[in-house]
Design a protein around this motif. Structure first.
Motif, PDB file in Angstrom:
ATOM      1  N   ASN A 145      40.728  42.630  42.085  1.00  0.00           N
ATOM      2  CA  ASN A 145      40.455  43.724  43.039  1.00  0.00           C
ATOM      3  C   ASN A 145      40.197  45.031  42.297  1.00  0.00           C
ATOM      4  N   ARG A 149      37.057  47.503  42.598  1.00  0.00           N
ATOM      5  CA  ARG A 149      37.248  48.853  43.132  1.00  0.00           C
ATOM      6  C   ARG A 149      36.641  49.898  42.192  1.00  0.00           C
ATOM      7  N   ARG A 154      34.373  49.462  45.787  1.00  0.00           N
ATOM      8  CA  ARG A 154      35.432  49.037  46.699  1.00  0.00           C
ATOM      9  C   ARG A 154      35.700  47.548  46.483  1.00  0.00           C
ATOM     10  N   GLU A 155      36.858  47.076  47.017  1.00  0.00           N
ATOM     11  CA  GLU A 155      37.319  45.722  46.693  1.00  0.00           C
ATOM     12  C   GLU A 155      36.449  44.627  47.308  1.00  0.00           C
TER      13      GLU A 155
ATOM     14  N   ARG B  38      43.388  49.041  51.620  1.00  0.00           N
ATOM     15  CA  ARG B  38      41.968  48.705  51.626  1.00  0.00           C
ATOM     16  C   ARG B  38      41.726  47.211  51.644  1.00  0.00           C
ATOM     17  N   GLU B  39      42.761  46.484  51.241  1.00  0.00           N
ATOM     18  CA  GLU B  39      42.610  45.026  51.169  1.00  0.00           C
ATOM     19  C   GLU B  39      43.949  44.447  51.621  1.00  0.00           C
ATOM     20  N   GLU B  42      47.125  44.096  49.571  1.00  0.00           N
ATOM     21  CA  GLU B  42      47.758  45.327  49.073  1.00  0.00           C
ATOM     22  C   GLU B  42      48.970  45.705  49.907  1.00  0.00           C
TER      23      GLU B  42
END
Lengths: 431, 146
Positions: A145, A149, A154-155, B38-39, B42
């Motif tokens: 990730n 990023r 972004r992921e 964001r994911e 996370e």
């Protein structure tokens, strides 16, 4: 005795699919991996769009492997327009691709496939007894990730890729802090591979024709010739002369086959079998440490192949980040011209082929996209045919488990999965 | 206090979680940390926190768009399994409690803002959900002052 194994909705795969196996006297009378997700018509609505838009549009085909779509699109369009990238940009593309492999492989190996071998319904259940393994998986995935990023913007669905390179180069002080995390993830993965090597792999082998890219010096991400274990060795531009996609009544996904020989296998096991001598030293050492020998013909050991590729991707990512200098332009100039280009790259699940015909205004006239799951569908069904005697000998629940596990060997990407599993067993008397 | 916004800003009202974070960023009491997840995976690390954690997310609430509900953990319905698209909020909470039983926050609140099923892509909130975002941000501020 006729027996039907039917899984109405395959779980822990990417997308909407179902499975029906009809067994008669211990043989598979029919095996159908039914993909009922509606067709998405990407190839049709690319027509008329600017070639420069293809990387971002095709990335939307998959939330797990958008980089693969961006890379295949970029390479195809750059081939059409005669564009080549300097080594610095090539290295950054490899870094981005490594990030995607790390994300995708870690998710599949630790969270989706390991529960099959350890006897758990899912990763949540597995976490109660194997918390450390799940923590390792999440940590490795987050290393991927981080690459997406910082370098991709972004992921998921990165936004920094363009035909000709990148929109913006990361600064050294943005990329360099990733190194300690990547190094720890590499060590974590090397240790986890030892755990995975002890899993109970079903005793099953098939004589596949393995198909993958092969590059002059590197383990393949985006470049090389298309080769196979049966002696195929062609330029990417010759893909359509040797492979063909066909419709089958039970699936909305096309089935690909080698024109000359039929089913083939692409993905981690094929890459490793055809490129073992291209592994980096640490990945090779990891493979040796668990006694992994090529050619490996056991599809269940695809999990180990992904594990070795995780070490490979993490090690290469470490090297690229350590050497990064942020020198040179972020992209090279791309001319507006007519042309036809072909691109094939190695998505986490296998070969991803794109072809574009571009007119003199820079618009796409025709597009062709062949994803890895289309290419592996025949092999998935043939695996189950060969597993039929074993499936017939097992109690129903165990047979269903093994059949699903066999499908998950491929980490199939059908798209947008939810979990629902309903099994129907039909015993219809003597055949 | 840690406030975590979840959502996709490009999917209309699904972006209400990030919108609440943005609204709060203009001024929150000292000690309040604002974060965007964001994911989904996370979230697991973000829930390992010694103080109060407020998760702000959109929930489908047909016909009641903009309604703000404060859900305790037991009210968050778990989803049966992991798909390859990652974790849902309830799964992430459950996984965090399994993996980090001592580190997971002892005080977790899910601030759920009702939305109608998104009918289009695009940024920006509907008027009802925008009002819900204001109400949710006010709730966080009041809670932070307690």
């Amino acid at each position: 005795m006729k027996r039907t194994i039917k899984v109405d909705y395959l779980a822990r795969v990417e997308g909407e699919g179902a499975l029906t196996i009809e067994l008669v006297d211990g043989r598979a009378e029919s095996v159908k991996l039914r993909i009922f997700e509606p067709p998405r018509f990407f190839e049709a609505f690319l027509r008329g769009r600017a070639a420069s838009e293809a990387p971002d549009i095709t990335a939307r085909i998959c939330g797990i492997c958008p980089v693969a779509y961006q890379m295949s699109a970029c390479h195809a369009i750059e081939a059409a327009l005669g564009v080549t990238l300097p080594e610095s940009l090539r290295a950054l593309r490899r870094l981005l691709y490594a990030g995607e492999w790390i994300q995708s492989h870690a998710l599949h190996v630790f969270m989706l496939h390991a529960p099959d071998f350890l006897g758990y319904e899912d990763a949540l259940a597995m976490a109660k007894d194997h918390a450390e393994l799940v923590k390792q998986g999440l940590f490795v995935k987050q290393a991927g990730n981080a690459i997406l990023r910082v370098l991709g913007g972004r992921e998921v669905h990165p936004i920094n890729v363009k035909v000709g390179g990148f929109y913006r180069l990361p600064r050294v002080d943005e990329l360099a802090p990733l190194l300690p995390t990547l190094e720890r993830a590499r060590e974590t993965m090397e240790a986890a591979l030892g755990t995975f090597a002890g899993l109970p792999f079903p005793d099953f082998e098939r004589d596949y024709e393995f198909v993958a890219l092969r590059h002059a010096s590197d383990y393949p991400f985006s470049e090389g010739r298309i080769v196979s274990s049966a002696g195929l060795d062609i330029a990417v531009a010759d893909y359509d002369a040797h492979f063909v996609e066909e419709q089958v009544p039970h699936s909305t996904a096309l089935h690909a086959r080698l024109r000359a020989r039929g089913a083939y296998l692409c993905g981690p096991l094929s890459r490793l079998n055809l490129n073992f001598d291209r592994l980096r030293e640490r990945a090779r050492a990891s493979a040796d440490a668990i006694g992994f020998e090529v050619p490996c013909k056991n599809p269940f050991k695809g999990l180990l192949a992904r594990g070795i590729e995780l070490v490979q991707a993490l090690d290469e990512a470490c090297a690229i980040v350590a050497a990064y200098q942020a020198a040179g332009p972020a992209s090279v100039e791309v001319p507006r011209a007519a042309g036809t280009g072909h691109g094939a790259t190695e998505a986490p699940r296998g070969l991803l082929y794109h072809r574009y015909v571009i007119d003199e205004t820079g618009a796409i006239e025709a597009a062709q996209i062949v994803p890895p799951t289309s290419q592996n569908q025949r092999s998935m069904e043939e695996d189950l045919s060969e597993l039929a005697p074993k499936l017939a000998s097992l109690p129903h629940a165990e047979a269903t488990w093994l059949a699903e596990q066999s499908i998950r060997n491929y980490d199939p990407c059908i798209s947008c999965s939810t979990h629902f599993l309903k099994l129907k067993l039909v015993e219809s008397g003597n055949a | 206090m840690r406030v975590i916004g979840i959502g996709q800003s490009f999917a209309g009202d699904d972006g209400v979680g990030p919108a609440v974070i943005e609204r709060l960023s203009s001024g929150v009491p000292q000690g309040v940390e604002l974060v965007l997840a964001r994911e989904p995976s996370e979230l697991i690390d973000l829930l390992a926190y010694p103080g109060t954690v407020v998760v702000v997310d959109a929930v489908l609430d047909p016909g009641r768009a903009g309604r703000v509900r404060v859900l305790e953990l037991a009210e968050v319905e778990p989803v049966p399994s992991l798909s390859s698209h990652g974790l849902g909020v309830a799964q992430a909470i459950e996984l965090c409690r399994t993996l980090y039983p001592r580190a997971v926050t002892p005080d977790l609140v899910v601030l759920a803002i009702g939305i109608d099923p998104p009918a289009r892509h695009g940024s920006g909130l509907s008027p009802e959900v925008a009002r819900g975002a204001v109400e949710a941000a006010d709730w966080v501020r009041r809670r932070a002052f307690e």
